[in-house]
Design an enzyme around this catalytic site. Structure first.
Site, PDB file in Angstrom:
ATOM      1  N   GLU A  98      17.139  17.554  60.921  1.00 21.09           N
ATOM      2  CA  GLU A  98      17.193  16.696  59.464  1.00 21.09           C
ATOM      3  C   GLU A  98      16.183  17.447  58.535  1.00 21.09           C
ATOM      4  OE1 GLU A  98      14.586  12.666  58.090  1.00 21.09           O
ATOM      5  OE2 GLU A  98      15.790  12.771  60.317  1.00 21.09           O
ATOM      6  N   ASP A 100      14.285  17.277  55.092  1.00 22.91           N
ATOM      7  CA  ASP A 100      13.455  15.955  53.982  1.00 22.91           C
ATOM      8  C   ASP A 100      13.192  16.603  52.793  1.00 22.91           C
ATOM      9  OD1 ASP A 100      14.251  14.237  56.173  1.00 22.91           O
ATOM     10  OD2 ASP A 100      12.333  14.120  56.921  1.00 22.91           O
ATOM     11  N   GLU A 102      11.254  13.643  50.577  1.00 24.08           N
ATOM     12  CA  GLU A 102      10.711  12.226  50.317  1.00 24.08           C
ATOM     13  C   GLU A 102       9.670  12.271  49.294  1.00 24.08           C
ATOM     14  OE1 GLU A 102       9.385  10.764  54.066  1.00 24.08           O
ATOM     15  OE2 GLU A 102      11.340  10.655  54.902  1.00 24.08           O
TER      16      GLU A 102
END
Length: 286
Positions: A98, A100, A102
């Site tokens: 993953e 990311d 955010e």
């Protein structure tokens, strides 16, 4: 070709055009939200909505194994405390990879927190957080992930803010074998997102809206067990113009370090609690 060495598990076909452009009607699909996500402007944009009943999210129709992914985002304005807007790549399963972005909301007048993380084979806890040097709610800004066999580079409006390097030779896991989809979402996380959960979502301000546009994936697409890459992607040109060979130039590295000095507010490599457990190996390497 270096590709065969780097992967060894997939067949590669070079095509003239693979996963480029960016029309949400063609390239993405709503994954949850019960109608709270809307494609707008003839497919050129997509709005995600959060209300007290639910948030919403979308995902790419394709899976990618390396590429440069760009998205323009305009974040929830005003009192966005408790909300989280995400833009990330992920595979599936407990040993997933993953990458990311955010965006953690805040009270009116207080800055967003940009949270980044990298998971490889299910191992994460590689968080770095930043303030942005502009108001991300006033206009669209471009957030980019460059993912190749040697680097994961996070960039904001073309300025690199983080470079996670492949240090597998030193025992550090790196995401390079699992195809990942692009995901984006807007959801409520007021148990932790704003000031450690002390500030809750003000539902009188709902619905909250985050807007996305100009989704572009210049990437290798996995299809039928084969990896299809744009023509010329893996050619050794002697330059870093292609994302496949991209690394930070001296100037780009200096720009990244400037951002980190001025705007980084958390780094797992210097967290006293994490360091007490042993400094992560990659933190000792440049």
């Amino acid at each position: 070709m270096r590709m065969a060495v780097a992967l060894g598990i997939v067949a590669v076909a070079c095509l003239a055009t693979v996963a480029q452009g960016g029309n949400f009607l063609q390239d993405a699909e709503m994954s949850w939200g019960d109608g709270r996500g809307k494609v707008v402007d003839g497919g050129r944009g997509l709005d995600l909505t959060l209300d007290k009943g639910s948030g919403s999210g979308f995902q790419s129709k394709s899976e990618y194994l390396f590429g440069k992914i760009d998205m323009q985002i305009k974040l929830v304005p005003g009192n966005s405390a408790g909300t989280v807007t995400t833009f990330y790549l992920s595979s599936q399963g407990s040993a997933h990879d993953e990458i990311d972005f955010e965006f953690l909301g805040n009270e009116t007048g207080q800055p967003y927190t940009l949270h980044t993380n990298v998971f490889a084979q299910g191992q994460g806890k590689r968080e770095q957080q930043f303030r942005l040097w502009f108001d991300p709610t006033k206009a669209f800004h471009t957030y980019s992930i460059v993912w190749n066999p040697q680097h994961v580079i996070f960039a904001v409006d073309g300025t690199p803010i983080r470079d996670f390097k492949n240090h597998e030779a030193r025992g550090v896991s790196f995401p390079k074998t699992q195809p990942m989809r692009l995901y984006a979402s807007l959801w409520n996380a007021d148990d932790w997102a704003t000031q450690g959960g002390r500030v809750k979502t003000d539902w009188t301000k709902a619905p909250f809206v985050a807007s996305f546009r100009s989704f572009n994936a210049d990437a290798c697409v996995m299809s039928g067990g084969a990896q299809r890459c744009p023509a010329g992607t893996m050619e050794a040109t002697g330059t870093s113009s292609s994302w496949w060979n991209q690394e930070l130039s001296d100037m780009s590295y200096r720009r990244m370090r400037w951002v980190q000095r001025k705007f980084m507010i958390y780094n797992y490599c210097t967290d006293p609690k994490r360091v007490a457990e042993g400094v992560p190996a990659e933190c000792k390497l440049r």
